[in-house]
Design an enzyme around this catalytic site. Structure first.
Site, short mmCIF file in Angstrom:
data_model
loop_
_atom_site.label_atom_id
_atom_site.label_comp_id
_atom_site.label_asym_id
_atom_site.label_seq_id
_atom_site.Cartn_x
_atom_site.Cartn_y
_atom_site.Cartn_z
N ARG A 64 0.61 -1.27 0.18
CA ARG A 64 0.20 -0.39 -0.12
C ARG A 64 0.66 1.55 0.15
NH1 ARG A 64 -3.93 0.56 -2.40
NH2 ARG A 64 -2.68 2.10 -3.20
N LYS A 97 2.58 25.32 -3.09
CA LYS A 97 1.12 24.20 -2.62
C LYS A 97 1.20 22.92 -2.50
CE LYS A 97 -1.32 28.87 -3.91
NZ LYS A 97 -3.02 28.88 -4.39
N LYS A 101 5.09 40.34 -1.89
CA LYS A 101 3.99 39.53 -2.18
C LYS A 101 3.17 41.74 -1.39
CE LYS A 101 3.46 35.10 -3.13
NZ LYS A 101 2.70 33.80 -2.88
N GLU A 125 5.18 40.89 -6.67
CA GLU A 125 4.18 40.15 -7.10
C GLU A 125 3.51 41.38 -7.13
OE1 GLU A 125 1.84 36.63 -5.82
OE2 GLU A 125 0.69 38.29 -4.86
N ASP A 167 -0.26 38.76 -11.35
CA ASP A 167 -1.02 37.80 -10.31
C ASP A 167 -2.12 38.13 -10.97
OD1 ASP A 167 -1.88 35.95 -8.89
OD2 ASP A 167 -2.53 37.47 -7.26
#
Length: 289
Positions: free
Chosen positions: A98, A133, A165, A199, A225
């Site tokens: 597994r 992420k 940012k 950004e 962005d």
């Protein structure tokens, strides 16, 4: 990025999670001297990634288990293809099954999705890159899979580059009085080897960023962005090749080609790691003796 030591560290933690006091089922039902063979078989088409991670699950469970990989990292496969062979003590093979599958299914899913994005922009110079992420603790694993699919990696961690940012700029602007002055002060404080990315989320922020300087002694990348396609084209034209242009936001397989055609250099896609589906791979096991 993905060393054997790191692979073993991550896989050992997964094995400890899955069988903290052993595999009660296999130890109860499977004779100690039984052996088994298994085929890792594709049940759908995809791009292979995670062979060494898959093999580590069996090797760490029982060093007598032998794994033969039949596909290289980044190699495409079709439904029904056999991707790897495993043989050795049946108890160990069933215990590791597994965990080995979880890793190779997840990594091949990421590689397959990444390859689709890369193919969609192949007619342009744009690069497809991942983001931070990622699943906590699995960043090296998942980013290796992105590279297997033909993508590239963004900064690995917060320690690797400066990315200013909106919230960072708000604090700096309050101290320095302007975005330009804030970025110039940041650049002066950095080593010449450190990369500075900024950004912005609207075109009227661009002039202040460009005024801080570009390239090695200024802003190395400007991220646009959530821009519309028209604004992306305008931003690329105004930057005029002075620095790397990255696009992010509103990116999926239906939009990525059009984004690439605006002339941006890099397209960052969080979905490569946070939304990839595990590929359907199976381990067909035959116990002997």
């Amino acid at each position: 990025m993905l060393t054997r030591a790191h692979i073993d560290e991550v896989v050992r933690a997964a094995l400890d999670e899955d069988a903290p006091w052993g595999d009660l089922t296999s130890e109860t039902l499977i004779p100690a001297d039984a052996t088994a063979t298994a085929e890792l078989r594709a049940r759908e088409a995809g791009v292979f990634s995670g062979g060494d991670v898959f093999a580590s699950a069996f090797r760490l469970t029982d060093p007598r288990l032998e794994v033969t990989l039949l596909r290289a990292e980044g190699e495409a496969f079709a439904p029904g293809d056999v991707l790897a062979l495993v043989s050795g003590p049946a108890r160990g093979l069933l215990t590791a099954e597994r965990v080995g599958l979880n890793f190779v299914q997840r990594m091949s899913g990421i590689a397959t999705l990444t390859a689709a994005y890369v193919a969609a922009v192949a007619h342009t110079p744009a690069r497809i890159v991942d983001t931070r992420k990622t699943t906590p603790g699995l960043r090296r694993i998942e980013r290796h899979a992105v590279r297997s699919g033909g993508g590239r990696n963004h900064r690995f961690s917060l320690s690797d580059a400066v990315m200013a940012k909106d919230n960072h700029l708000a604090v700096l602007t309050a101290r320095h009085g302007s975005v330009t002055a804030a970025l110039q002060a940041a650049r002066e404080a950095l080593s010449h080897t450190a990369h500075l990315e900024v950004e912005i989320d609207q075109l009227d922020q661009l002039d202040a960023v460009l005024a801080a300087g570009t390239g090695a002694r200024g802003v190395g990348t400007i991220m646009l962005d959530n821009f519309t396609l028209d604004d992306l084209r305008t931003g690329v034209e105004r930057i005029g090749g002075r620095t790397i242009v990255e696009a992010s936001g509103r990116v999926d397989l239906s939009t990525v080609a059009a984004i690439a055609e605006t002339g941006v250099d890099v397209i960052s896609v969080g979905a490569l790691t946070h939304s990839a589906r595990a590929l359907d791979l199976g381990l067909d096991v035959r116990v002997e003796g």
